[in-house]
Design a protein around this motif. Structure first.
Motif, PDB file in Angstrom:
ATOM      1  N   LYS A 256       0.831  -1.205   0.000  1.00  0.00           N
ATOM      2  CA  LYS A 256       0.000   0.000   0.000  1.00  0.00           C
ATOM      3  C   LYS A 256       0.863   1.252   0.000  1.00  0.00           C
ATOM      4  O   LYS A 256       0.547   2.249  -0.661  1.00  0.00           O
ATOM      5  CB  LYS A 256      -0.920   0.004   1.217  1.00  0.00           C
ATOM      6  N   LEU A 257       1.970   1.202   0.733  1.00  0.00           N
ATOM      7  CA  LEU A 257       2.855   2.368   0.800  1.00  0.00           C
ATOM      8  C   LEU A 257       3.539   2.648  -0.533  1.00  0.00           C
ATOM      9  O   LEU A 257       3.917   3.777  -0.819  1.00  0.00           O
ATOM     10  CB  LEU A 257       3.903   2.168   1.897  1.00  0.00           C
ATOM     11  N   LEU A 258       3.698   1.619  -1.370  1.00  0.00           N
ATOM     12  CA  LEU A 258       4.276   1.838  -2.695  1.00  0.00           C
ATOM     13  C   LEU A 258       3.381   2.716  -3.556  1.00  0.00           C
ATOM     14  O   LEU A 258       3.836   3.315  -4.534  1.00  0.00           O
ATOM     15  CB  LEU A 258       4.507   0.499  -3.407  1.00  0.00           C
ATOM     16  N   LYS A 259       2.101   2.793  -3.195  1.00  0.00           N
ATOM     17  CA  LYS A 259       1.147   3.609  -3.957  1.00  0.00           C
ATOM     18  C   LYS A 259       0.924   4.973  -3.313  1.00  0.00           C
ATOM     19  O   LYS A 259       0.085   5.741  -3.777  1.00  0.00           O
ATOM     20  CB  LYS A 259      -0.186   2.860  -4.064  1.00  0.00           C
ATOM     21  N   ASP A 260       1.675   5.260  -2.254  1.00  0.00           N
ATOM     22  CA  ASP A 260       1.510   6.532  -1.545  1.00  0.00           C
ATOM     23  C   ASP A 260       1.938   7.699  -2.445  1.00  0.00           C
ATOM     24  O   ASP A 260       2.943   7.607  -3.162  1.00  0.00           O
ATOM     25  CB  ASP A 260       2.368   6.521  -0.270  1.00  0.00           C
ATOM     26  N   PRO A 261       1.190   8.809  -2.434  1.00  0.00           N
ATOM     27  CA  PRO A 261       1.569   9.959  -3.269  1.00  0.00           C
ATOM     28  C   PRO A 261       2.840  10.659  -2.798  1.00  0.00           C
ATOM     29  O   PRO A 261       3.446  11.410  -3.562  1.00  0.00           O
ATOM     30  CB  PRO A 261       0.356  10.891  -3.159  1.00  0.00           C
ATOM     31  N   ASP A 262       3.242  10.418  -1.564  1.00  0.00           N
ATOM     32  CA  ASP A 262       4.462  11.034  -1.021  1.00  0.00           C
ATOM     33  C   ASP A 262       5.687  10.297  -1.568  1.00  0.00           C
ATOM     34  O   ASP A 262       5.919   9.122  -1.265  1.00  0.00           O
ATOM     35  CB  ASP A 262       4.443  10.957   0.505  1.00  0.00           C
ATOM     36  N   GLY A 263       6.474  10.980  -2.383  1.00  0.00           N
ATOM     37  CA  GLY A 263       7.645  10.371  -3.007  1.00  0.00           C
ATOM     38  C   GLY A 263       8.666   9.865  -2.011  1.00  0.00           C
ATOM     39  O   GLY A 263       9.334   8.855  -2.256  1.00  0.00           O
ATOM     40  N   GLU A 264       8.798  10.565  -0.853  1.00  0.00           N
ATOM     41  CA  GLU A 264       9.777  10.155   0.151  1.00  0.00           C
ATOM     42  C   GLU A 264       9.394   8.810   0.764  1.00  0.00           C
ATOM     43  O   GLU A 264      10.241   7.942   0.976  1.00  0.00           O
ATOM     44  CB  GLU A 264       9.880  11.214   1.253  1.00  0.00           C
ATOM     45  N   ILE A 265       8.103   8.634   1.038  1.00  0.00           N
ATOM     46  CA  ILE A 265       7.644   7.364   1.620  1.00  0.00           C
ATOM     47  C   ILE A 265       7.834   6.231   0.623  1.00  0.00           C
ATOM     48  O   ILE A 265       8.284   5.135   0.975  1.00  0.00           O
ATOM     49  CB  ILE A 265       6.162   7.478   2.044  1.00  0.00           C
ATOM     50  N   GLN A 267      10.034   6.090  -1.783  1.00  0.00           N
ATOM     51  CA  GLN A 267      11.470   5.829  -1.903  1.00  0.00           C
ATOM     52  C   GLN A 267      11.960   4.955  -0.757  1.00  0.00           C
ATOM     53  O   GLN A 267      12.711   3.990  -0.963  1.00  0.00           O
ATOM     54  CB  GLN A 267      12.232   7.160  -1.923  1.00  0.00           C
ATOM     55  N   THR A 268      11.531   5.272   0.455  1.00  0.00           N
ATOM     56  CA  THR A 268      11.942   4.495   1.619  1.00  0.00           C
ATOM     57  C   THR A 268      11.393   3.082   1.561  1.00  0.00           C
ATOM     58  O   THR A 268      12.086   2.113   1.890  1.00  0.00           O
ATOM     59  CB  THR A 268      11.463   5.185   2.911  1.00  0.00           C
ATOM     60  N   THR A 269      10.139   2.950   1.124  1.00  0.00           N
ATOM     61  CA  THR A 269       9.513   1.627   1.056  1.00  0.00           C
ATOM     62  C   THR A 269      10.224   0.736   0.041  1.00  0.00           C
ATOM     63  O   THR A 269      10.477  -0.446   0.294  1.00  0.00           O
ATOM     64  CB  THR A 269       8.021   1.764   0.677  1.00  0.00           C
ATOM     65  N   VAL A 270      10.551   1.296  -1.115  1.00  0.00           N
ATOM     66  CA  VAL A 270      11.267   0.524  -2.135  1.00  0.00           C
ATOM     67  C   VAL A 270      12.633   0.108  -1.608  1.00  0.00           C
ATOM     68  O   VAL A 270      13.081  -1.034  -1.816  1.00  0.00           O
ATOM     69  CB  VAL A 270      11.415   1.338  -3.437  1.00  0.00           C
ATOM     70  N   MET A 271      13.299   1.031  -0.912  1.00  0.00           N
ATOM     71  CA  MET A 271      14.603   0.716  -0.344  1.00  0.00           C
ATOM     72  C   MET A 271      14.490  -0.405   0.682  1.00  0.00           C
ATOM     73  O   MET A 271      15.279  -1.355   0.687  1.00  0.00           O
ATOM     74  CB  MET A 271      15.197   1.966   0.313  1.00  0.00           C
ATOM     75  N   PHE A 300       8.290   2.302 -12.369  1.00  0.00           N
ATOM     76  CA  PHE A 300       9.323   2.349 -13.402  1.00  0.00           C
ATOM     77  C   PHE A 300       9.475   3.770 -13.946  1.00  0.00           C
ATOM     78  O   PHE A 300      10.538   4.136 -14.437  1.00  0.00           O
ATOM     79  CB  PHE A 300       8.980   1.412 -14.564  1.00  0.00           C
ATOM     80  N   ASP A 301       8.397   4.544 -13.857  1.00  0.00           N
ATOM     81  CA  ASP A 301       8.404   5.901 -14.420  1.00  0.00           C
ATOM     82  C   ASP A 301       8.417   6.972 -13.324  1.00  0.00           C
ATOM     83  O   ASP A 301       8.062   8.122 -13.590  1.00  0.00           O
ATOM     84  CB  ASP A 301       7.178   6.097 -15.316  1.00  0.00           C
ATOM     85  N   HIS A 302       8.805   6.589 -12.116  1.00  0.00           N
ATOM     86  CA  HIS A 302       8.832   7.553 -11.010  1.00  0.00           C
ATOM     87  C   HIS A 302       9.830   8.672 -11.304  1.00  0.00           C
ATOM     88  O   HIS A 302      10.846   8.468 -11.980  1.00  0.00           O
ATOM     89  CB  HIS A 302       9.231   6.825  -9.715  1.00  0.00           C
ATOM     90  N   ARG A 303       9.530   9.857 -10.787  1.00  0.00           N
ATOM     91  CA  ARG A 303      10.391  11.020 -11.061  1.00  0.00           C
ATOM     92  C   ARG A 303      11.775  10.885 -10.435  1.00  0.00           C
ATOM     93  O   ARG A 303      12.749  11.468 -10.927  1.00  0.00           O
ATOM     94  CB  ARG A 303       9.722  12.309 -10.586  1.00  0.00           C
ATOM     95  N   GLN A 306      16.410   7.007  -8.198  1.00  0.00           N
ATOM     96  CA  GLN A 306      16.690   5.898  -7.282  1.00  0.00           C
ATOM     97  C   GLN A 306      15.483   4.977  -7.154  1.00  0.00           C
ATOM     98  O   GLN A 306      15.621   3.757  -7.102  1.00  0.00           O
ATOM     99  CB  GLN A 306      17.092   6.413  -5.899  1.00  0.00           C
ATOM    100  N   VAL A 307      14.287   5.561  -7.130  1.00  0.00           N
ATOM    101  CA  VAL A 307      13.071   4.750  -7.059  1.00  0.00           C
ATOM    102  C   VAL A 307      12.931   3.915  -8.324  1.00  0.00           C
ATOM    103  O   VAL A 307      12.607   2.722  -8.270  1.00  0.00           O
ATOM    104  CB  VAL A 307      11.821   5.633  -6.865  1.00  0.00           C
ATOM    105  N   ARG A 308      13.179   4.538  -9.483  1.00  0.00           N
ATOM    106  CA  ARG A 308      13.097   3.797 -10.754  1.00  0.00           C
ATOM    107  C   ARG A 308      14.058   2.613 -10.746  1.00  0.00           C
ATOM    108  O   ARG A 308      13.690   1.484 -11.083  1.00  0.00           O
ATOM    109  CB  ARG A 308      13.419   4.712 -11.940  1.00  0.00           C
ATOM    110  N   MET A 309      15.297   2.885 -10.356  1.00  0.00           N
ATOM    111  CA  MET A 309      16.315   1.828 -10.382  1.00  0.00           C
ATOM    112  C   MET A 309      15.954   0.677  -9.445  1.00  0.00           C
ATOM    113  O   MET A 309      15.995  -0.503  -9.829  1.00  0.00           O
ATOM    114  CB  MET A 309      17.675   2.411  -9.989  1.00  0.00           C
ATOM    115  N   LEU A 310      15.587   1.014  -8.190  1.00  0.00           N
ATOM    116  CA  LEU A 310      15.273  -0.033  -7.211  1.00  0.00           C
ATOM    117  C   LEU A 310      14.028  -0.813  -7.606  1.00  0.00           C
ATOM    118  O   LEU A 310      13.970  -2.039  -7.461  1.00  0.00           O
ATOM    119  CB  LEU A 310      15.090   0.592  -5.824  1.00  0.00           C
ATOM    120  N   ALA A 311      13.002  -0.103  -8.119  1.00  0.00           N
ATOM    121  CA  ALA A 311      11.773  -0.787  -8.530  1.00  0.00           C
ATOM    122  C   ALA A 311      12.036  -1.740  -9.683  1.00  0.00           C
ATOM    123  O   ALA A 311      11.530  -2.870  -9.712  1.00  0.00           O
ATOM    124  CB  ALA A 311      10.717   0.247  -8.930  1.00  0.00           C
ATOM    125  N   ILE A 312      12.855  -1.307 -10.629  1.00  0.00           N
ATOM    126  CA  ILE A 312      13.173  -2.156 -11.795  1.00  0.00           C
ATOM    127  C   ILE A 312      13.982  -3.371 -11.372  1.00  0.00           C
ATOM    128  O   ILE A 312      13.717  -4.500 -11.808  1.00  0.00           O
ATOM    129  CB  ILE A 312      13.913  -1.318 -12.862  1.00  0.00           C
TER     130      ILE A 312
END
Length: 637
Positions: A256-265, A267-271, A300-303, A306-312
């Protein structure tokens, strides 16, 4: 007022209750001021101060707000900076709040709010151990010596934080954890910077054996904390999270947190997920694999790169799940990922591009698409688009819808890749007038793109698609019928030791129509042509496809014109391979033209209609353009 109450209580031990009502009223009105002032007035938590703390922590009116403010102070190592209503700006040591919590935890009946905020208190005590192990500022050391004298406490602040942590665990009925950590020297390792991370992991494992709900509360709080605090907090937090067993109980919350509109959250969740899933040799449950794959695709298309790389990279993990009933559903997500991964192989961030290459290879392998697998392995990305469509051209409209948003990407390489792919898609949308109109509009809307190169490419692609659409049922059919037999004849003639003079006289015309044939047979092979070609293959052992054969004939023609260096140079630059792919055909024609630019002038004089295939629109390099501009056309007539 707080200072006055404290002084009065110090002088009147037997009449403490007389001012408690006043203290509660004051705390109810200004809880933060009362907490901070009391910590300033009595940082060592003497008898009177302890009476005041018990009063405001046991009262339902004030307990919640007082506990929260105490935690605010405790978590700001080494000092909590604030200004009270009386204008006092002096800081308060986090260790002073820890002393209060330690004394409260020694009471027979601990205030309910302490247990309600267990996870937050546990985490910040753990952090305090970490920070006080790394460094003790001089003023904190002075304060601690005073605490030792008054209360006979542990020899160092980090040992005291550990002692408080043990008391908290005992209050939560986790005595077994305390004993087990003692037996495994875990508490000692927690006090050493070199072994701190291992000890945190050990603590997490011991706690997960006793109480999954407690571990879940801690993990959820840590996850929120990681998204808001400075990077210096990450190491101990991740150590606990990564080592927590039964982590899959948090799956739903994490997804659910991966769908959060807050980019920081996000990023942390993916990490966090990358630590849990990738850094441990875990076999993830199939349901989680499906949830994870679905949630990762939009990232994959996150701004944030680091999020793009980790998600991919993380997307590779679901593809390692053993074949089960969920495999069919998982393949759907993996197929959806192919185009996005293809585009991000062009990402401006090199780490993202490399992650995309690696994951694209895994996806092709998972789908058992050996054709795609070989192209990725050999880094022949220019042929990927055509190959992706070959499996099922009925998916062209679906892939088109997936590609259109990339026209608005902030990255120029991604917009370019999207335009080229849409050009390929458009050629497969026969009789789908609505879809073609969508393509034309999207491409023509890019006329004002910030990049002139992108704007030009979009308009060129739109022009080519319209030209091909107009000629598909007229010139295409006639040329195919005329050339399919004639090409075999010309190829055989070009193999002769002495080629007829007329063949060379009409070189330009032959060159043009061979290029036509490569272009058209790359776009489509009618059934009757395919039947004819199979017969040719059986009789002459020719190339595997008509467009490859047309290229082979073109090479023979160039060799007869003593242009062997052109053939070799095109081979070295993979030009012939690119000529066979609709996505890169235009570029390959330009490359060929730049190698034989004088012949191109002759070609354009012979056949103006070649402009429909984009040769007019080829971007020659500046040297070639200059030579073409200065060349006297009359000399060729």
């Amino acid at each position: 007022m707080v200072r006055y109450i404290h002084q009065w209580l110090m002088a009147n031990e037997d009449s403490e209750h007389k001012l408690f009502r006043t203290l509660l009223d004051l705390t109810d009105a200004e809880p933060a001021d009362v907490v901070v002032t009391l910590l300033r007035v009595a940082p060592l938590c003497d008898r009177a101060a302890m009476s005041m703390w018990k009063t405001i922590l046991y009262s339902p009116r004030t307990a919640d707000r007082v506990q929260l403010k105490l935690l605010d102070v405790l978590e700001n190592w080494p000092e909590h900076s604030t200004c009270t209503s009386d204008g006092d700006k002096r800081g308060v040591f986090a260790l002073a709040a820890t002393v209060v919590m330690w004394k409260i935890l020694q009471l027979p009946c601990v205030p309910h709010m302490v247990l309600v905020y267990f996870a937050r208190l546990f985490v910040h005590l753990l952090f305090q151990v970490f920070f006080s192990t790394l460094d003790i500022p001089e003023e904190v050391d002075t304060f601690w010596k005073a605490c030792q004298e008054q209360h006979g406490l542990a020899t160092s602040p980090n040992s005291f934080a550990v002692q408080t942590l043990k008391s908290l665990l005992c209050q939560m009925h986790c005595e077994h954890v305390v004993v087990s950590m003692e037996r495994k020297c875990g508490w000692d390792m927690l006090l050493c910077a070199d072994t701190h991370q291992y000890a945190v992991g050990l603590l997490a494992r011991e706690m997960s054996c006793i109480s999954t709900p407690l571990c879940s509360r801690i993990a959820r709080y840590l996850l929120c904390l990681l998204s808001t605090q400075e990077p210096r907090w990450d190491l101990p937090a991740l150590a606990f999270l990564v080592e927590t067993e039964n982590m899959w109980s948090l799956t739903e919350s994490l997804v659910k947190l991966l769908k959060d509109p807050d980019g920081e959250i996000v990023q942390t969740t993916v990490m966090l997920l990358s630590f849990i899933v990738m850094d441990k040799d875990l076999l993830i449950p199939s349901p989680f694999a499906l949830q994870l794959a679905e949630a990762l695709l939009p990232l994959f298309d996150h701004r944030k790169s680091q999020v793009r790389m980790l998600a991919i990279l993380l997307f590779q993990k679901p593809m390692t799940v053993p074949a089960e009933k969920e495999e069919k559903a998982l393949k759907t997500y993996v197929r959806q990922s192919l185009l996005s991964l293809f585009f991000h192989c062009h990402d401006e961030d090199q780490d993202v591009a490399e992650a995309s290459w690696a994951t694209l290879f895994c996806a092709a392998k998972f789908l058992k698409r050996r054709d795609l697998e070989e192209l990725v392995k050999e880094k022949k990305l220019w042929m990927f688009s055509e190959c992706l469509l070959q499996e099922n051209r009925s998916r062209a409209a679906e892939l088109l819808r997936q590609a259109l948003p990339y026209l608005e990407s902030p990255q120029e390489p991604l917009r370019e890749a999207a335009i080229r792919f849409i050009g390929i898609c458009g050629r497969s949308l026969r009789r789908q007038r609505e879809q073609l109109r969508l393509v034309y509009k999207a491409l023509e809307d890019m006329a004002d793109d910030v990049s002139p190169a992108i704007s030009r490419l979009a308009l060129q692609t739109s022009y080519i698609l319209r030209a091909v659409d107009r000629s598909r049922y007229s010139m295409f059919a006639n040329l195919q019928d005329e050339l399919r037999r004639a090409t075999v004849v010309m190829w055989k003639i070009l193999q002769l030791p002495c080629v007829p003079h007329m063949v060379l006289v009409y070189f330009a015309r032959l060159f043009v129509h061979l290029l036509f044939q490569v272009f058209f047979s790359t776009l489509d092979i009618p059934e009757e042509v395919d039947t004819f070609w199979k017969a040719c293959q059986e009789q002459h052992g020719l190339a595997t496809s008509p467009n490859s054969f047309a290229v082979q004939t073109l090479k023979s023609l160039l060799c007869q014109m003593h242009c062997e260096h052109v053939v070799v140079s095109m081979e070295r630059k993979c030009g012939w391979d690119m000529l066979l792919c609709a996505d890169t055909h235009q570029y390959a024609v330009g490359l060929l033209a730049s190698l034989i630019y004088l012949l191109v002038v002759s070609v354009l004089l012979i056949s103006p209609t070649l402009g429909d295939m984009g040769i007019y629109m080829t971007d020659f390099d500046s040297k070639v353009q200059g030579q073409l501009n200065s060349f006297e056309v009359s000399q060729l007539a």
